[in-house]
Structures are given as structure tokens and as C-alpha cells.
Design a protein around this motif. Structure first.
Motif, PDB file in Angstrom:
ATOM      1  N   ARG A  74     -37.155  -8.953  -5.295  1.00 35.12           N
ATOM      2  CA  ARG A  74     -38.466  -8.517  -4.809  1.00 35.12           C
ATOM      3  C   ARG A  74     -38.405  -8.152  -3.331  1.00 35.12           C
ATOM      4  O   ARG A  74     -39.121  -7.252  -2.886  1.00 35.12           O
ATOM      5  N   THR A  75     -37.522  -8.810  -2.597  1.00 35.91           N
ATOM      6  CA  THR A  75     -37.373  -8.492  -1.173  1.00 35.91           C
ATOM      7  C   THR A  75     -36.938  -7.050  -0.979  1.00 35.91           C
ATOM      8  O   THR A  75     -37.379  -6.374  -0.048  1.00 35.91           O
ATOM      9  N   ILE A  76     -36.068  -6.555  -1.862  1.00 41.19           N
ATOM     10  CA  ILE A  76     -35.569  -5.186  -1.709  1.00 41.19           C
ATOM     11  C   ILE A  76     -36.387  -4.180  -2.517  1.00 41.19           C
ATOM     12  O   ILE A  76     -36.024  -3.005  -2.603  1.00 41.19           O
ATOM     13  N   GLY A  77     -37.489  -4.623  -3.132  1.00 42.41           N
ATOM     14  CA  GLY A  77     -38.387  -3.695  -3.807  1.00 42.41           C
ATOM     15  C   GLY A  77     -38.205  -3.562  -5.300  1.00 42.41           C
ATOM     16  O   GLY A  77     -38.712  -2.620  -5.903  1.00 42.41           O
ATOM     17  N   VAL A  78     -37.497  -4.500  -5.927  1.00 37.62           N
ATOM     18  CA  VAL A  78     -37.295  -4.477  -7.375  1.00 37.62           C
ATOM     19  C   VAL A  78     -38.070  -5.641  -7.979  1.00 37.62           C
ATOM     20  O   VAL A  78     -37.843  -6.802  -7.620  1.00 37.62           O
ATOM     21  N   GLY A  79     -38.975  -5.350  -8.900  1.00 34.54           N
ATOM     22  CA  GLY A  79     -39.732  -6.407  -9.559  1.00 34.54           C
ATOM     23  C   GLY A  79     -38.857  -7.191 -10.512  1.00 34.54           C
ATOM     24  O   GLY A  79     -37.920  -6.658 -11.105  1.00 34.54           O
ATOM     25  N   ALA A  80     -39.155  -8.475 -10.679  1.00 33.97           N
ATOM     26  CA  ALA A  80     -38.339  -9.324 -11.553  1.00 33.97           C
ATOM     27  C   ALA A  80     -39.210 -10.367 -12.232  1.00 33.97           C
ATOM     28  O   ALA A  80     -40.074 -10.973 -11.590  1.00 33.97           O
ATOM     29  N   ASP A  81     -38.967 -10.556 -13.534  1.00 28.80           N
ATOM     30  CA  ASP A  81     -39.656 -11.582 -14.326  1.00 28.80           C
ATOM     31  C   ASP A  81     -38.613 -12.486 -14.959  1.00 28.80           C
ATOM     32  O   ASP A  81     -37.502 -12.038 -15.268  1.00 28.80           O
ATOM     33  N   ILE A  82     -38.980 -13.743 -15.173  1.00 31.95           N
ATOM     34  CA  ILE A  82     -38.048 -14.735 -15.715  1.00 31.95           C
ATOM     35  C   ILE A  82     -38.536 -15.197 -17.082  1.00 31.95           C
ATOM     36  O   ILE A  82     -39.727 -15.455 -17.270  1.00 31.95           O
ATOM     37  N   ALA A  83     -37.620 -15.285 -18.042  1.00 32.17           N
ATOM     38  CA  ALA A  83     -37.950 -15.796 -19.378  1.00 32.17           C
ATOM     39  C   ALA A  83     -36.711 -16.427 -19.977  1.00 32.17           C
ATOM     40  O   ALA A  83     -35.584 -16.112 -19.584  1.00 32.17           O
ATOM     41  N   VAL A 105     -31.630  -5.905 -17.853  1.00 32.78           N
ATOM     42  CA  VAL A 105     -31.716  -7.328 -18.203  1.00 32.78           C
ATOM     43  C   VAL A 105     -30.540  -8.037 -17.551  1.00 32.78           C
ATOM     44  O   VAL A 105     -29.404  -7.552 -17.611  1.00 32.78           O
ATOM     45  N   VAL A 106     -30.811  -9.172 -16.930  1.00 32.97           N
ATOM     46  CA  VAL A 106     -29.756  -9.967 -16.305  1.00 32.97           C
ATOM     47  C   VAL A 106     -29.694 -11.310 -17.013  1.00 32.97           C
ATOM     48  O   VAL A 106     -30.690 -12.037 -17.067  1.00 32.97           O
ATOM     49  N   PHE A 107     -28.518 -11.639 -17.554  1.00 29.84           N
ATOM     50  CA  PHE A 107     -28.320 -12.918 -18.238  1.00 29.84           C
ATOM     51  C   PHE A 107     -27.714 -13.935 -17.280  1.00 29.84           C
ATOM     52  O   PHE A 107     -26.725 -13.634 -16.587  1.00 29.84           O
ATOM     53  N   GLY A 108     -28.276 -15.122 -17.272  1.00 34.10           N
ATOM     54  CA  GLY A 108     -27.654 -16.216 -16.543  1.00 34.10           C
ATOM     55  C   GLY A 108     -26.401 -16.684 -17.259  1.00 34.10           C
ATOM     56  O   GLY A 108     -26.199 -16.418 -18.453  1.00 34.10           O
ATOM     57  N   ARG A 109     -25.565 -17.397 -16.542  1.00 31.15           N
ATOM     58  CA  ARG A 109     -24.274 -17.815 -17.138  1.00 31.15           C
ATOM     59  C   ARG A 109     -24.459 -18.807 -18.274  1.00 31.15           C
ATOM     60  O   ARG A 109     -23.578 -18.939 -19.127  1.00 31.15           O
ATOM     61  N   SER A 110     -25.596 -19.490 -18.321  1.00 32.50           N
ATOM     62  CA  SER A 110     -25.809 -20.497 -19.357  1.00 32.50           C
ATOM     63  C   SER A 110     -26.297 -19.908 -20.677  1.00 32.50           C
ATOM     64  O   SER A 110     -26.386 -20.623 -21.679  1.00 32.50           O
ATOM     65  N   PRO A 120     -37.758  12.048 -15.641  1.00 29.36           N
ATOM     66  CA  PRO A 120     -37.418  10.656 -15.960  1.00 29.36           C
ATOM     67  C   PRO A 120     -38.206   9.696 -15.094  1.00 29.36           C
ATOM     68  O   PRO A 120     -38.267   9.840 -13.877  1.00 29.36           O
ATOM     69  N   GLY A 121     -38.816   8.731 -15.714  1.00 28.48           N
ATOM     70  CA  GLY A 121     -39.607   7.759 -14.960  1.00 28.48           C
ATOM     71  C   GLY A 121     -38.751   6.603 -14.474  1.00 28.48           C
ATOM     72  O   GLY A 121     -37.752   6.230 -15.085  1.00 28.48           O
ATOM     73  N   ALA A 122     -39.154   6.020 -13.382  1.00 37.63           N
ATOM     74  CA  ALA A 122     -38.413   4.886 -12.830  1.00 37.63           C
ATOM     75  C   ALA A 122     -38.833   3.604 -13.534  1.00 37.63           C
ATOM     76  O   ALA A 122     -40.006   3.396 -13.826  1.00 37.63           O
ATOM     77  N   ARG A 123     -37.877   2.777 -13.826  1.00 41.38           N
ATOM     78  CA  ARG A 123     -38.171   1.443 -14.361  1.00 41.38           C
ATOM     79  C   ARG A 123     -37.551   0.450 -13.399  1.00 41.38           C
ATOM     80  O   ARG A 123     -36.372   0.140 -13.479  1.00 41.38           O
ATOM     81  N   ARG A 124     -38.383  -0.043 -12.484  1.00 36.30           N
ATOM     82  CA  ARG A 124     -37.896  -0.830 -11.363  1.00 36.30           C
ATOM     83  C   ARG A 124     -38.039  -2.328 -11.601  1.00 36.30           C
ATOM     84  O   ARG A 124     -37.757  -3.113 -10.716  1.00 36.30           O
ATOM     85  N   ARG A 125     -38.466  -2.731 -12.763  1.00 37.32           N
ATOM     86  CA  ARG A 125     -38.577  -4.151 -13.077  1.00 37.32           C
ATOM     87  C   ARG A 125     -37.340  -4.607 -13.845  1.00 37.32           C
ATOM     88  O   ARG A 125     -36.749  -3.866 -14.622  1.00 37.32           O
ATOM     89  N   GLU A 173     -44.216  -4.069 -22.880  1.00 39.05           N
ATOM     90  CA  GLU A 173     -43.679  -4.715 -21.688  1.00 39.05           C
ATOM     91  C   GLU A 173     -42.161  -4.553 -21.616  1.00 39.05           C
ATOM     92  O   GLU A 173     -41.601  -4.328 -20.541  1.00 39.05           O
ATOM     93  N   LEU A 174     -41.491  -4.665 -22.754  1.00 40.29           N
ATOM     94  CA  LEU A 174     -40.038  -4.505 -22.755  1.00 40.29           C
ATOM     95  C   LEU A 174     -39.648  -3.107 -22.275  1.00 40.29           C
ATOM     96  O   LEU A 174     -38.651  -2.941 -21.560  1.00 40.29           O
ATOM     97  N   ARG A 175     -40.446  -2.116 -22.634  1.00 36.79           N
ATOM     98  CA  ARG A 175     -40.126  -0.745 -22.233  1.00 36.79           C
ATOM     99  C   ARG A 175     -40.306  -0.514 -20.732  1.00 36.79           C
ATOM    100  O   ARG A 175     -39.870   0.520 -20.202  1.00 36.79           O
ATOM    101  N   ALA A 176     -40.911  -1.455 -20.039  1.00 43.45           N
ATOM    102  CA  ALA A 176     -41.113  -1.317 -18.588  1.00 43.45           C
ATOM    103  C   ALA A 176     -39.924  -1.810 -17.785  1.00 43.45           C
ATOM    104  O   ALA A 176     -39.868  -1.599 -16.574  1.00 43.45           O
TER     105      ALA A 176
END
Length: 341
Positions: free
Chosen positions: A180-189, A206-211, A156-161, A199-202
Motif C-alpha cells: 500500500r505504501t507504493i500504491g498497490v492495494g492488498a487484501d489478506i485471506a 495472488v501471493v502465497f505465504g510459505r505456509s 487493457p485495464g489496470a488491476r492494482r490489487r 472481486e476475484l476479477r479485480a
């Protein structure tokens, strides 16, 4: 050497990162753990914060060298035929301490024996040996097949983003910086409409904001389904970055439920309850959001616990109003809202 046969396997594991009260943090690490007789070997070592040498975030050449060593295709890195089985999750320095063992062939079989805690080139079995662990005799075919799968890319491959979805960029930017400080990549959209399937498969979560509205969340989930990938989706509980980081770490945990040290977590104002599968250090932290939307964090509990069910009384002032509890071990993070009777 005579020893009963033990089964050998591999399983994805995580050393959970996170932002800790007081400004400290620990790095997120994905690795492949050794499973002996159906149980992670790491869980036999009481309260050890460590990772195997099969870490997925090291360069491929180093990863390959570690696997070749465990296959006994290369010499042992330490005297007396000793190999590092678990080491420091923050660095590769033996001085930080490591669990080592002699790994040797016995005909077609492979033996792991003489486990010890080691901080320099020589192990003192009398003083630092793990006398209750091993020796383990593995059938050679089973052992070599499991390790060879790593070289063939079948592990199993790691998906750290992580993909952060929301319109409040400032809040998400703080969360992305913390991850990113703890080693997890993050992108905002704002959505996933135009993100290519590759890209989605990487992404690992997914983290949803409250809005983000329910319909918008459904559209993001459909985009991932169309891309042929199933990722956990996190609904942000509160605008508190350490709490959101903990929720993200929970979502990134790739271990099977039966191989986690914390099995569940519930909390009421009077007490928190949880299950522990092996002896380990457990820390509880409360996050409370006051009427001015300010976040207050307080450490509630920190101790090594034995396997079983545990109930920990909570400070009523720390969980007043909108509050959440985070339970943490070296390998597992669980988050829950404090319920009201």
C-alpha cells in the motif's frame, strides 16, 4: 513536412514500485505507453524514469482530457503547440522535468516532432532537444483508432490489487502495508472459497505465504479459473518484505515480454547474468536469509548499461547460503534465487 510513415500503437506498461535498501521507496504506476514502429517510445529515451500522461490511476475526467488532447480535439497545454509525452511518475509537476513534443495535424496525418526535455513553460531545443528522435508521421486513421479505444474502454485495464493468501497474518500484514505504501492495494485471506467472482476479477496477482500447502494453492487457482480470470500466482521465496514486494511487482508487470527492458535473470554465487533490450539504469540487490531467519540486504550493482547480455560479478559474502537477487530498472523488476553449482 516530409517524413516516412511510422506505425502508432498503445501498450500497457508499468513503472515498477518497490522498497529500496535504506528505507526509500518508489511508487507503482500503471500507464499506457506509446509504441512507435513496434517499439515502446520510452525505450528510445536512455535511462528515463517517467510515465506517459495516459496513467490508469488518475481520475477518469483527467484521463479523458489527456486523450482528447492527443487527438487534437483540444488546444496544446504548453506554448508552441507542445504536449507532455512523458512526465514524472511521482507527481504532475512540470518542474520535475518532462519530455514534450509538438503534435500537429498535416492533412489526415498526425506529426510528432521536436522532442525535448522541459522543466518550465518554454522548451530550449538547442540545449535540451532529443535530436535523434523523430519526427514521426502517423497515418491519421491508425492514430485516432488507437487513442479512441481508450475512450471506449477497450484498452487493457489496470488491476492494482493483490490477494495475499496465508495463515501467518502478521507477516502478510507487513507485506500488505508495504504494498500500500507504493500504491498497490492488498487484501489478506486464508483462501478464496467465499470470495465473489467480481472481486476475484479485480485482483492483478495472488501471493502465497510459505505456509500454504500445495492443495490449498490449487484450490485458490481453481477459484480464479471459475471466475474466468487468469492471474499470476507468486510463491513467496523468503519472509523478507522487500523481496516479496519485488516478486509482486514482477507478477504485476503487464507489458509484453518483447517490450521489457530486462529480458531474464539468473544468478550463481560468482555472478548474475541478464539481458537488456535498451539503454537503461540497472540495479542489483542481494537478499540473504541467515540461520536465525534474519534478512540481510546489500546493493551489488548500479549503472547505466547498453543493450545486450551482461554478466556482473557478485560478492560471495552477500549471497552466502539462502540468497536471492533482485534486478531493477524503472519499468521492470526480476527476482531469482541464487543457484548452487
Amino acid at each position: 513536412m516530409s517524413a516516412e510513415y511510422a506505425t502508432f500503437g498503445l501498450a500497457p506498461a508499468t513503472r515498477a514500485g518497490g522498497l529500496l535498501p535504506g528505507g526509500d521507496y518508489q511508487v507503482h504506476r500503471d500507464f499506457v505507453d506509446f509504441v512507435v514502429d513496434g517499439r515502446p517510445l520510452l525505450h528510445r529515451l536512455s535511462d528515463l524514469d517517467a510515465v506517459s500522461p495516459l496513467a490508469s490511476d488518475v481520475p477518469p475526467s483527467l484521463f479523458t482530457a489527456q486523450v482528447r488532447g492527443l487527438l487534437l480535439e483540444a488546444g496544446a497545454p504548453l506554448p508552441a503547440g507542445r504536449f507532455i509525452v512523458y512526465g514524472c511518475p511521482e507527481c504532475e509537476d512540470l518542474a520535475c522535468g518532462a519530455v514534450t513534443a509538438v503534435i500537429e495535424p498535416d492533412g489526415e496525418d498526425v506529426i510528432w516532432r521536436d522532442f525535448a526535455w522541459q522543466t518550465d513553460t518554454h522548451a530550449d531545443l538547442e540545449l535540451n532537444g532529443y535530436h535523434g528522435i523523430g519526427p514521426f508521421r502517423f497515418r491519421g486513421t491508425e492514430y485516432r483508432t488507437a487513442l479512441a479505444a481508450l475512450l471506449d474502454g477497450r484498452a487493457p485495464g489496470a488491476r492494482r490489487r493483490v490477494l495475499l493468501i496465508g495463515a501467518r497474518v502478521a507477516q502478510l500484514a507487513r507485506l500488505a502495508a508495504a504494498l500500500r505504501t507504493i500504491g498497490v492495494g492488498a487484501d489478506i485471506a486464508q483462501n478464496a472459497d467465499r470470495v465473489p467472482a467480481d472481486e476475484l476479477r479485480a485482483y492483478g496477482a495472488v501471493v502465497f505465504g510459505r505456509s500454504v500447502r500445495p492443495g490449498e494453492r490449487d484450490a485458490v487457482r481453481r477459484a480464479f479459473t471459475t471466475a474466468g480470470v487468469d492471474v499470476p500466482c507468486v510463491d513467496g521465496l523468503a519472509p523478507a518484505v522487500p523481496l516479496l514486494v519485488a516478486q509482486t511487482e514482477q507478477a504485476l508487470d503487464r507489458g509484453a515480454p518483447g517490450q521489457r527492458r530486462l529480458t531474464d535473470l539468473t544468478a550463481l554465487p560468482a555472478a548474475a547474468e541478464f539481458g537488456v533490450t535498451s539503454s537503461c539504469r540497472v540495479r542489483l540487490t542481494a537478499y540473504r536469509v541467515d540461520r536465525l531467519s534474519r534478512t540481510h540486504a546489500r546493493d551489488l550493482f548500479d549503472a547505466v548499461l547498453e543493450p545486450g547480455r551482461h554478466r556482473v560479478p557478485l560478492d560471495a559474502a552477500a549471497v552466502r547460503g539462502e540468497a536471492y537477487v533482485v534486478a531493477r530498472t524503472a519499468g521492470t523488476v526480476l527476482v531469482t534465487a541464487v543457484g548452487r553449482r
